[in-house]
Write a protein that holds these residues in place. Sequence first.
Motif, PDB file in Angstrom:
ATOM      1  N   THR A 120      30.451  65.257  64.981  1.00 48.75           N
ATOM      2  CA  THR A 120      29.431  64.631  64.022  1.00 48.75           C
ATOM      3  C   THR A 120      27.985  65.290  63.437  1.00 48.75           C
ATOM      4  O   THR A 120      27.920  66.435  63.948  1.00 48.75           O
ATOM      5  CB  THR A 120      29.587  63.074  64.624  1.00 48.75           C
ATOM      6  OG1 THR A 120      28.591  62.656  64.956  1.00 48.75           O
ATOM      7  CG2 THR A 120      30.762  63.069  64.933  1.00 48.75           C
ATOM      8  N   ALA A 121      27.717  64.426  62.306  1.00 48.29           N
ATOM      9  CA  ALA A 121      27.301  64.684  61.996  1.00 48.29           C
ATOM     10  C   ALA A 121      25.729  64.285  62.285  1.00 48.29           C
ATOM     11  O   ALA A 121      24.586  65.476  62.357  1.00 48.29           O
ATOM     12  CB  ALA A 121      26.414  64.448  59.781  1.00 48.29           C
ATOM     13  N   TRP A 122      25.812  63.592  63.145  1.00 47.07           N
ATOM     14  CA  TRP A 122      25.110  62.386  63.578  1.00 47.07           C
ATOM     15  C   TRP A 122      24.477  63.677  65.065  1.00 47.07           C
ATOM     16  O   TRP A 122      23.392  63.725  65.657  1.00 47.07           O
ATOM     17  CB  TRP A 122      24.817  62.098  64.072  1.00 47.07           C
ATOM     18  CG  TRP A 122      23.722  60.731  64.245  1.00 47.07           C
ATOM     19  CD1 TRP A 122      23.657  59.809  65.863  1.00 47.07           C
ATOM     20  CD2 TRP A 122      22.326  60.668  64.224  1.00 47.07           C
ATOM     21  NE1 TRP A 122      22.505  59.785  66.237  1.00 47.07           N
ATOM     22  CE2 TRP A 122      21.575  59.742  64.963  1.00 47.07           C
ATOM     23  CE3 TRP A 122      21.891  61.038  62.853  1.00 47.07           C
ATOM     24  CZ2 TRP A 122      20.931  59.616  64.963  1.00 47.07           C
ATOM     25  CZ3 TRP A 122      20.839  60.515  62.712  1.00 47.07           C
ATOM     26  CH2 TRP A 122      19.672  60.192  63.869  1.00 47.07           C
ATOM     27  N   GLN A 123      25.535  64.601  65.492  1.00 51.76           N
ATOM     28  CA  GLN A 123      25.610  64.803  66.842  1.00 51.76           C
ATOM     29  C   GLN A 123      24.841  66.516  66.621  1.00 51.76           C
ATOM     30  O   GLN A 123      23.817  67.216  67.369  1.00 51.76           O
ATOM     31  CB  GLN A 123      26.582  65.556  67.153  1.00 51.76           C
ATOM     32  CG  GLN A 123      27.205  64.096  67.696  1.00 51.76           C
ATOM     33  CD  GLN A 123      28.459  64.084  68.461  1.00 51.76           C
ATOM     34  OE1 GLN A 123      29.546  65.091  67.818  1.00 51.76           O
ATOM     35  NE2 GLN A 123      29.280  63.479  69.563  1.00 51.76           N
ATOM     36  N   HIS A 124      24.958  66.408  65.835  1.00 49.50           N
ATOM     37  CA  HIS A 124      24.249  68.198  64.614  1.00 49.50           C
ATOM     38  C   HIS A 124      22.627  67.480  64.340  1.00 49.50           C
ATOM     39  O   HIS A 124      22.038  68.660  64.686  1.00 49.50           O
ATOM     40  CB  HIS A 124      24.503  68.578  63.150  1.00 49.50           C
ATOM     41  CG  HIS A 124      26.010  69.545  63.838  1.00 49.50           C
ATOM     42  ND1 HIS A 124      26.338  70.741  63.969  1.00 49.50           N
ATOM     43  CD2 HIS A 124      27.186  68.994  63.019  1.00 49.50           C
ATOM     44  CE1 HIS A 124      27.232  70.857  64.156  1.00 49.50           C
ATOM     45  NE2 HIS A 124      27.849  70.518  63.246  1.00 49.50           N
ATOM     46  N   LEU A 144      16.422  65.294  52.786  1.00 51.17           N
ATOM     47  CA  LEU A 144      15.350  64.348  53.351  1.00 51.17           C
ATOM     48  C   LEU A 144      15.802  63.535  54.582  1.00 51.17           C
ATOM     49  O   LEU A 144      17.494  64.326  54.658  1.00 51.17           O
ATOM     50  CB  LEU A 144      14.553  62.871  52.490  1.00 51.17           C
ATOM     51  CG  LEU A 144      16.159  61.638  52.130  1.00 51.17           C
ATOM     52  CD1 LEU A 144      15.109  60.689  52.049  1.00 51.17           C
ATOM     53  CD2 LEU A 144      16.969  61.902  51.816  1.00 51.17           C
ATOM     54  N   SER A 145      15.221  63.002  55.648  1.00 49.47           N
ATOM     55  CA  SER A 145      15.974  62.713  56.964  1.00 49.47           C
ATOM     56  C   SER A 145      17.005  62.074  56.592  1.00 49.47           C
ATOM     57  O   SER A 145      16.712  61.101  55.607  1.00 49.47           O
ATOM     58  CB  SER A 145      14.492  62.246  57.724  1.00 49.47           C
ATOM     59  OG  SER A 145      14.357  60.790  57.259  1.00 49.47           O
ATOM     60  N   PRO A 146      17.927  62.143  57.398  1.00 51.40           N
ATOM     61  CA  PRO A 146      18.492  61.074  57.785  1.00 51.40           C
ATOM     62  C   PRO A 146      18.525  59.248  57.367  1.00 51.40           C
ATOM     63  O   PRO A 146      18.580  58.070  56.970  1.00 51.40           O
ATOM     64  CB  PRO A 146      19.718  61.573  58.674  1.00 51.40           C
ATOM     65  CG  PRO A 146      19.230  62.266  58.827  1.00 51.40           C
ATOM     66  CD  PRO A 146      17.982  62.838  58.565  1.00 51.40           C
ATOM     67  N   GLU A 147      17.149  58.652  57.785  1.00 50.30           N
ATOM     68  CA  GLU A 147      16.392  57.761  58.331  1.00 50.30           C
ATOM     69  C   GLU A 147      16.070  57.104  56.765  1.00 50.30           C
ATOM     70  O   GLU A 147      15.846  56.496  56.221  1.00 50.30           O
ATOM     71  CB  GLU A 147      14.581  57.842  59.024  1.00 50.30           C
ATOM     72  CG  GLU A 147      15.358  57.854  61.070  1.00 50.30           C
ATOM     73  CD  GLU A 147      15.975  59.118  61.141  1.00 50.30           C
ATOM     74  OE1 GLU A 147      16.540  59.575  62.783  1.00 50.30           O
ATOM     75  OE2 GLU A 147      15.888  60.556  60.601  1.00 50.30           O
ATOM     76  N   GLY A 148      15.126  58.893  56.108  1.00 51.59           N
ATOM     77  CA  GLY A 148      14.291  58.215  54.816  1.00 51.59           C
ATOM     78  C   GLY A 148      15.843  57.732  53.904  1.00 51.59           C
ATOM     79  O   GLY A 148      15.352  57.016  53.272  1.00 51.59           O
ATOM     80  N   PHE A 149      16.772  58.890  54.126  1.00 51.23           N
ATOM     81  CA  PHE A 149      18.100  58.745  53.430  1.00 51.23           C
ATOM     82  C   PHE A 149      18.776  56.776  53.742  1.00 51.23           C
ATOM     83  O   PHE A 149      19.128  56.525  52.290  1.00 51.23           O
ATOM     84  CB  PHE A 149      19.403  59.547  53.067  1.00 51.23           C
ATOM     85  CG  PHE A 149      20.194  59.652  52.498  1.00 51.23           C
ATOM     86  CD1 PHE A 149      20.901  60.794  51.550  1.00 51.23           C
ATOM     87  CD2 PHE A 149      21.488  58.435  53.132  1.00 51.23           C
ATOM     88  CE1 PHE A 149      21.441  60.618  50.936  1.00 51.23           C
ATOM     89  CE2 PHE A 149      22.631  58.858  51.580  1.00 51.23           C
ATOM     90  CZ  PHE A 149      22.543  59.926  50.912  1.00 51.23           C
ATOM     91  N   ALA A 150      18.613  56.589  54.795  1.00 52.09           N
ATOM     92  CA  ALA A 150      18.844  55.264  54.824  1.00 52.09           C
ATOM     93  C   ALA A 150      18.521  54.423  54.167  1.00 52.09           C
ATOM     94  O   ALA A 150      18.439  53.436  53.707  1.00 52.09           O
ATOM     95  CB  ALA A 150      19.273  55.243  56.637  1.00 52.09           C
ATOM     96  N   ALA A 155      23.930  57.455  57.033  1.00 52.27           N
ATOM     97  CA  ALA A 155      23.760  57.982  56.677  1.00 52.27           C
ATOM     98  C   ALA A 155      24.072  60.238  56.533  1.00 52.27           C
ATOM     99  O   ALA A 155      24.471  60.719  55.421  1.00 52.27           O
ATOM    100  CB  ALA A 155      21.986  58.370  56.585  1.00 52.27           C
ATOM    101  N   ALA A 156      23.742  60.371  57.660  1.00 51.81           N
ATOM    102  CA  ALA A 156      24.511  60.996  57.953  1.00 51.81           C
ATOM    103  C   ALA A 156      25.576  62.084  57.717  1.00 51.81           C
ATOM    104  O   ALA A 156      26.226  63.141  57.348  1.00 51.81           O
ATOM    105  CB  ALA A 156      23.497  61.724  59.734  1.00 51.81           C
TER     106      ALA A 156
END
Length: 273
Positions: A4-8, A173-179, A192-193
């Motif tokens: 998954t995207a998050w695993q990447h 940007l980072s997934p955290e920033g996107f979220a 988000a990722a």
Amino acid sequence: MSNTAWQHVLLARHPKRPTSRVLIETLFDDFIELHGDRAFSDDKSIIGGLATLNGVTVTIIAEEKGTSTQDKIAHNFGMPHPEGYRKALRLMKQAEKFKRPIVTIIDTPGAYPGLGAEERGQAQAIAFNLQEMMGLKVPVLVIVLSEGGSGGALAIGVGDHVMMFEHAIYSILSPEGFASILFKDAKQAEHAASLMKLTATDLYNFKIIDEIIPEGPGLHESKEGLFNLKSALSRNLTQLLTEKIGIITQKRYQKYRQMGVFLEGANVEHTQD
């Protein structure tokens, strides 16, 4: 089964994943590091200098995160200040003067967002690098090693052939920033990722990158990816050195113009859906 995207994201951030310095030491010979932007200071989050690849002298410019806690602090966790980007540009122009191919290695969560960096012209430094890289009269090869975050990555990311490791990520940007922006909750980074299209496969399909470098279970577990990268680097450098520089720069310009048209069309289609 594909990751998954998050695993990447987790693989790209693995604490034992090799940093840029490891890539340089493994793939290149005779590395000589050069320092400073000749204006303010030597930003250790970007390392650069001269090395050889299969007997060809190249200029290497890389974002370095560091390994131990002390090392990470010294390298500012791979988040460059404007003087880092100006050092990078100084080395690019030096490479152009002496007709040396350039290899850049992207590995940053993003440019450093501190007050001092903004006061010293962070946005201008990034924008000027983008402008200058577009017209460099030497071949430019780009490697996305782990994280490629926003303008912090783009500032050394304009090239004739962009390679990205299979488990790396490359995004606005980072997934955290996107979220935090989209959901007002950084804890929704995994969701988000999944929306951000930040994997190598996504970016290859969007024509942002030119080649995916297979790495097996991950660079922290296997040297397969490093061997594959060495092969890809050698092949593409050899090919670029056979082309006239005028053709190379024309292709580079057209590549990024077409990329913009493609992404604009994809965005319109997505909006209509």
